[in-house]
Design a protein around this motif. Structure first.
Motif, PDB file in Angstrom:
ATOM      1  N   ARG A   8       0.673  -1.070   0.245  1.00 47.86           N
ATOM      2  CA  ARG A   8       0.108   0.178  -0.019  1.00 47.86           C
ATOM      3  C   ARG A   8       0.913   1.326  -0.036  1.00 47.86           C
ATOM      4  O   ARG A   8       0.652   2.335  -0.776  1.00 47.86           O
ATOM      5  CB  ARG A   8      -1.040  -0.104   1.111  1.00 47.86           C
ATOM      6  CG  ARG A   8      -1.907   0.906   1.234  1.00 47.86           C
ATOM      7  CD  ARG A   8      -3.014   0.930   2.237  1.00 47.86           C
ATOM      8  NE  ARG A   8      -3.711  -0.169   2.065  1.00 47.86           N
ATOM      9  CZ  ARG A   8      -4.902  -0.700   2.831  1.00 47.86           C
ATOM     10  NH1 ARG A   8      -5.224   0.012   3.835  1.00 47.86           N
ATOM     11  NH2 ARG A   8      -5.489  -1.587   2.411  1.00 47.86           N
ATOM     12  N   VAL A   9       1.956   1.248   0.775  1.00 47.82           N
ATOM     13  CA  VAL A   9       3.055   2.279   0.772  1.00 47.82           C
ATOM     14  C   VAL A   9       3.526   2.453  -0.649  1.00 47.82           C
ATOM     15  O   VAL A   9       3.578   3.719  -1.042  1.00 47.82           O
ATOM     16  CB  VAL A   9       3.848   2.045   1.733  1.00 47.82           C
ATOM     17  CG1 VAL A   9       4.919   3.322   1.970  1.00 47.82           C
ATOM     18  CG2 VAL A   9       3.263   2.089   3.317  1.00 47.82           C
ATOM     19  N   LEU A  12       1.083   4.276  -2.966  1.00 47.86           N
ATOM     20  CA  LEU A  12       0.962   5.659  -2.469  1.00 47.86           C
ATOM     21  C   LEU A  12       2.030   6.570  -3.194  1.00 47.86           C
ATOM     22  O   LEU A  12       2.298   7.320  -3.595  1.00 47.86           O
ATOM     23  CB  LEU A  12       0.742   5.994  -1.080  1.00 47.86           C
ATOM     24  CG  LEU A  12      -0.613   5.392  -0.758  1.00 47.86           C
ATOM     25  CD1 LEU A  12      -0.643   5.405   0.767  1.00 47.86           C
ATOM     26  CD2 LEU A  12      -1.559   6.480  -1.066  1.00 47.86           C
ATOM     27  N   MET A  15       2.100   6.806  -6.656  1.00 52.22           N
ATOM     28  CA  MET A  15       1.020   7.879  -7.117  1.00 52.22           C
ATOM     29  C   MET A  15       1.641   9.081  -6.918  1.00 52.22           C
ATOM     30  O   MET A  15       1.461  10.054  -7.803  1.00 52.22           O
ATOM     31  CB  MET A  15      -0.195   7.596  -6.335  1.00 52.22           C
ATOM     32  CG  MET A  15      -1.460   8.351  -6.527  1.00 52.22           C
ATOM     33  SD  MET A  15      -2.626   8.362  -5.567  1.00 52.22           S
ATOM     34  CE  MET A  15      -2.103   8.939  -4.051  1.00 52.22           C
ATOM     35  N   PHE A  16       2.188   9.473  -5.889  1.00 49.11           N
ATOM     36  CA  PHE A  16       2.531  10.870  -5.363  1.00 49.11           C
ATOM     37  C   PHE A  16       3.530  11.402  -6.437  1.00 49.11           C
ATOM     38  O   PHE A  16       3.769  12.368  -7.039  1.00 49.11           O
ATOM     39  CB  PHE A  16       2.815  11.033  -3.895  1.00 49.11           C
ATOM     40  CG  PHE A  16       1.829  11.292  -3.079  1.00 49.11           C
ATOM     41  CD1 PHE A  16       0.929  12.173  -3.391  1.00 49.11           C
ATOM     42  CD2 PHE A  16       1.574  10.387  -2.202  1.00 49.11           C
ATOM     43  CE1 PHE A  16      -0.167  12.404  -2.658  1.00 49.11           C
ATOM     44  CE2 PHE A  16       0.348  10.400  -1.224  1.00 49.11           C
ATOM     45  CZ  PHE A  16      -0.365  11.290  -1.587  1.00 49.11           C
ATOM     46  N   ASN A  46       3.538  17.342  -4.160  1.00 48.68           N
ATOM     47  CA  ASN A  46       3.312  15.744  -4.388  1.00 48.68           C
ATOM     48  C   ASN A  46       4.602  15.090  -4.338  1.00 48.68           C
ATOM     49  O   ASN A  46       4.660  14.093  -3.746  1.00 48.68           O
ATOM     50  CB  ASN A  46       2.703  15.674  -5.477  1.00 48.68           C
ATOM     51  CG  ASN A  46       1.044  15.766  -5.601  1.00 48.68           C
ATOM     52  OD1 ASN A  46       0.577  15.540  -4.560  1.00 48.68           O
ATOM     53  ND2 ASN A  46       0.610  16.263  -6.419  1.00 48.68           N
ATOM     54  N   GLY A  50       5.584  12.107  -1.536  1.00 49.62           N
ATOM     55  CA  GLY A  50       6.282  10.883  -2.242  1.00 49.62           C
ATOM     56  C   GLY A  50       7.235  10.717  -1.333  1.00 49.62           C
ATOM     57  O   GLY A  50       7.410   9.379  -0.900  1.00 49.62           O
ATOM     58  N   PHE A  53       6.369   9.251   2.240  1.00 48.24           N
ATOM     59  CA  PHE A  53       5.953   7.729   2.152  1.00 48.24           C
ATOM     60  C   PHE A  53       7.109   7.061   1.926  1.00 48.24           C
ATOM     61  O   PHE A  53       6.967   5.698   2.480  1.00 48.24           O
ATOM     62  CB  PHE A  53       4.788   7.496   1.037  1.00 48.24           C
ATOM     63  CG  PHE A  53       3.370   8.054   1.665  1.00 48.24           C
ATOM     64  CD1 PHE A  53       2.711   7.421   2.638  1.00 48.24           C
ATOM     65  CD2 PHE A  53       2.887   9.021   1.183  1.00 48.24           C
ATOM     66  CE1 PHE A  53       1.584   7.564   3.175  1.00 48.24           C
ATOM     67  CE2 PHE A  53       1.601   9.556   1.779  1.00 48.24           C
ATOM     68  CZ  PHE A  53       0.919   8.675   2.859  1.00 48.24           C
TER      69      PHE A  53
END
Length: 75
Positions: A8-9, A12, A15-16, A46, A50, A53
């Protein structure tokens, strides 16, 4: 902070990083002059998310099951 699954990380993070890069590129090339700075700035934010994360992925420890809740085998 709570443990987050590594997959999941990673999603993310991707995506960022992707939206940040796209925002910076669009902000510096295609966007009209009135919104150029805003789109570029949001792209940088963004990229920063990133990086946050990425830091979480590299520093979090794996969750271990709670031994108190484990059922004992009675023989």
């Amino acid at each position: 902070m709570r443990y987050i699954e590594p997959t999941r990380v990673k999603v993310l993070m991707m995506m960022f990083y992707a939206t940040g890069t796209l925002g910076i590129v669009i902000g510096l090339t295609v966007a009209p002059p009135s919104v150029t700075l805003m789109i570029t700035f949001l792209g940088v934010i963004n990229i920063g998310l990133g990086a946050f994360f990425t830091f979480l992925l590299l520093t979090q420890t794996p969750s271990t099951p709670d031994k108190r809740k484990k059922k004992r085998k009675s023989d």
